[in-house]
Design a protein around this motif. Sequence first.
Motif, short mmCIF file in Angstrom:
data_model
loop_
_atom_site.label_atom_id
_atom_site.label_comp_id
_atom_site.label_asym_id
_atom_site.label_seq_id
_atom_site.Cartn_x
_atom_site.Cartn_y
_atom_site.Cartn_z
N ALA A 17 1.03 -1.24 -0.08
CA ALA A 17 0.04 0.41 -0.06
C ALA A 17 0.32 1.41 0.08
CB ALA A 17 -1.19 -0.30 1.46
N ILE A 18 0.55 2.85 0.37
CA ILE A 18 0.60 3.66 -0.20
C ILE A 18 0.38 3.87 1.39
CG2 ILE A 18 0.84 5.90 -1.10
CD1 ILE A 18 0.65 4.92 -3.49
N TYR A 19 1.72 4.89 2.09
CA TYR A 19 1.55 4.97 3.51
C TYR A 19 2.42 7.02 3.11
CZ TYR A 19 1.18 0.23 4.44
OH TYR A 19 0.73 -0.63 5.28
N ASP A 20 2.06 7.15 4.72
CA ASP A 20 1.80 9.22 4.56
C ASP A 20 3.50 9.57 4.01
OD1 ASP A 20 -0.13 10.04 4.96
OD2 ASP A 20 0.34 10.05 7.33
N GLU A 21 4.22 8.61 4.13
CA GLU A 21 5.57 9.40 4.53
C GLU A 21 6.28 8.65 2.92
OE1 GLU A 21 5.60 4.59 6.20
OE2 GLU A 21 4.40 6.84 6.36
N GLU A 22 5.89 7.93 1.85
CA GLU A 22 5.90 7.76 0.80
C GLU A 22 6.04 8.75 -0.22
OE1 GLU A 22 5.67 2.80 1.67
OE2 GLU A 22 4.07 4.28 0.65
N VAL A 23 4.60 9.17 0.21
CA VAL A 23 4.16 10.32 -0.67
C VAL A 23 4.80 11.78 -0.94
CG1 VAL A 23 1.85 11.62 -1.42
CG2 VAL A 23 2.17 9.64 -0.62
N GLY A 24 5.46 12.69 -0.40
CA GLY A 24 6.18 13.64 -0.70
C GLY A 24 5.48 14.68 -1.03
N LYS A 25 5.37 15.50 -1.97
CA LYS A 25 4.83 16.28 -2.50
C LYS A 25 4.20 16.29 -3.90
CE LYS A 25 7.65 20.57 -1.72
NZ LYS A 25 9.26 19.96 -1.59
N GLY A 26 3.89 14.78 -3.54
CA GLY A 26 2.98 13.90 -4.97
C GLY A 26 1.87 13.68 -4.35
N LYS A 27 0.67 13.84 -5.87
CA LYS A 27 -0.08 12.89 -5.38
C LYS A 27 -0.88 11.81 -5.56
CE LYS A 27 -2.58 17.28 -6.44
NZ LYS A 27 -1.43 18.64 -7.09
N VAL A 28 -1.67 10.90 -4.69
CA VAL A 28 -1.86 9.87 -4.34
C VAL A 28 -3.22 9.66 -5.83
CG1 VAL A 28 -2.70 7.60 -3.56
CG2 VAL A 28 -0.96 9.27 -2.28
N LEU A 29 -3.28 8.84 -6.36
CA LEU A 29 -4.38 8.61 -7.61
C LEU A 29 -4.88 7.28 -7.15
CD1 LEU A 29 -3.63 10.25 -10.58
CD2 LEU A 29 -5.16 11.37 -9.00
N THR A 30 -5.63 6.75 -7.19
CA THR A 30 -6.63 4.91 -7.09
C THR A 30 -7.44 5.27 -8.06
OG1 THR A 30 -6.28 5.53 -4.86
CG2 THR A 30 -7.54 3.88 -5.47
N TYR A 31 -7.22 3.81 -8.62
CA TYR A 31 -8.19 3.86 -9.89
C TYR A 31 -9.05 2.37 -9.85
CZ TYR A 31 -5.93 6.99 -12.93
OH TYR A 31 -4.71 8.10 -13.30
N TRP A 32 -10.13 2.50 -9.57
CA TRP A 32 -10.80 1.43 -9.10
C TRP A 32 -11.46 0.25 -10.75
CZ3 TRP A 32 -12.21 -0.41 -4.68
CH2 TRP A 32 -12.50 0.72 -3.53
N ILE A 33 -10.39 -0.67 -11.12
CA ILE A 33 -10.62 -1.41 -12.23
C ILE A 33 -11.31 -2.68 -11.82
CG2 ILE A 33 -8.97 -2.47 -14.05
CD1 ILE A 33 -6.49 -1.01 -12.70
N PRO A 34 -12.28 -3.38 -13.01
CA PRO A 34 -13.11 -4.56 -12.38
C PRO A 34 -12.20 -5.73 -12.72
CG PRO A 34 -13.37 -2.77 -14.22
CD PRO A 34 -12.60 -2.15 -14.38
N ASP A 35 -12.51 -6.53 -12.15
CA ASP A 35 -11.63 -8.23 -12.43
C ASP A 35 -12.43 -8.67 -13.66
OD1 ASP A 35 -13.24 -11.05 -11.26
OD2 ASP A 35 -14.43 -9.14 -11.48
N PRO A 36 -11.70 -10.28 -13.95
CA PRO A 36 -12.00 -10.48 -15.58
C PRO A 36 -13.13 -10.80 -15.22
CG PRO A 36 -9.92 -10.80 -14.73
CD PRO A 36 -10.10 -10.50 -13.41
N GLN A 37 -13.49 -11.39 -14.38
CA GLN A 37 -15.35 -12.12 -14.20
C GLN A 37 -16.80 -11.20 -14.32
OE1 GLN A 37 -12.62 -13.61 -12.51
NE2 GLN A 37 -12.81 -14.95 -14.71
#
Length: 286
Positions: A17-37
């Motif tokens: 996963a992504i944690y606070d300390e890894e982000v620095g000045k970046g932005k976190v984006l999350t995309y939701w993707i369907p499974d093959p079924q």
Amino acid sequence: KARTFTGADKTQTLKTAIYDEEVGKGKVLTYWIPDPQIQILVPVSTIINDSNERTWLELFNENMVNLKEEEWGLSEFYPLNATLKLDNKNKAIIVDLPLNHQYGQGSATETNFINVLKKDISSNSDLKKIRFSTNGEPGIELGNYGHQEEVSIQQQKNHAFFFYYPEGNENPFLVPSIEKYKDIKMAVEDMKKDQPALGLKSSLLPALPIDEVSIKEKTLIVSMKENTNLQDDQPTINAYESLLLTAKEFGLEKVFITNSPIKNIGPFDLSKENKVPLAPNQRTLQ
């Protein structure tokens, strides 16, 4: 990246996963993707470094072409055949579709499209509604829903995280349940079982046999079953992170195991409280 060394055998154990300390000045984006079924939606998160101070939506639109859904064992879904714009005045997102869009063909496609939009927007912003248009004209025609102009977005809360193994992958995605739970105790109980109908596996067993959980302020207090033998390995990290992500779903900020038989699993120091992540399933898009 944390490494663990056991004798001559070097294995790398990583947070997923992504944690606070890894982000620095970046932005976190999350995309939701369907499974093959097309049964579940899998969140995939990434850190975008952007020096131009653009909005999350500009970055979201720009980066959705870089998703490698099929390589990850998920279903090809992005880029969306739609234009997404912010409507700050109405705290909404305008989703404009072309006349020949494919999202109105059958209930699964429609529900899926609307659910993906809702989750994408609620994970990346606190906007409360989607306004649809087709080729600039208000509304969208969906076979099952009929004419839709607006959909409201609820913040996603109170889910439990499970493992989803795409075909041929030994490392799972950590995926929230479709079901919502009354409290975290019920969520944790369910995490000890598989959900075969959705293709989800228990995220706690066998790696992390939890006895009891309770809440103290904003911390989830966890006790392990007696004589538990914890391994410092990737499956145990995955199990621990599923617990951290589930704690976050219930508004908690930290997790503490009171009686861990080992001090560390990978990068996590179990002798103290650990903060919940910002977002699940980190992948790089470059």
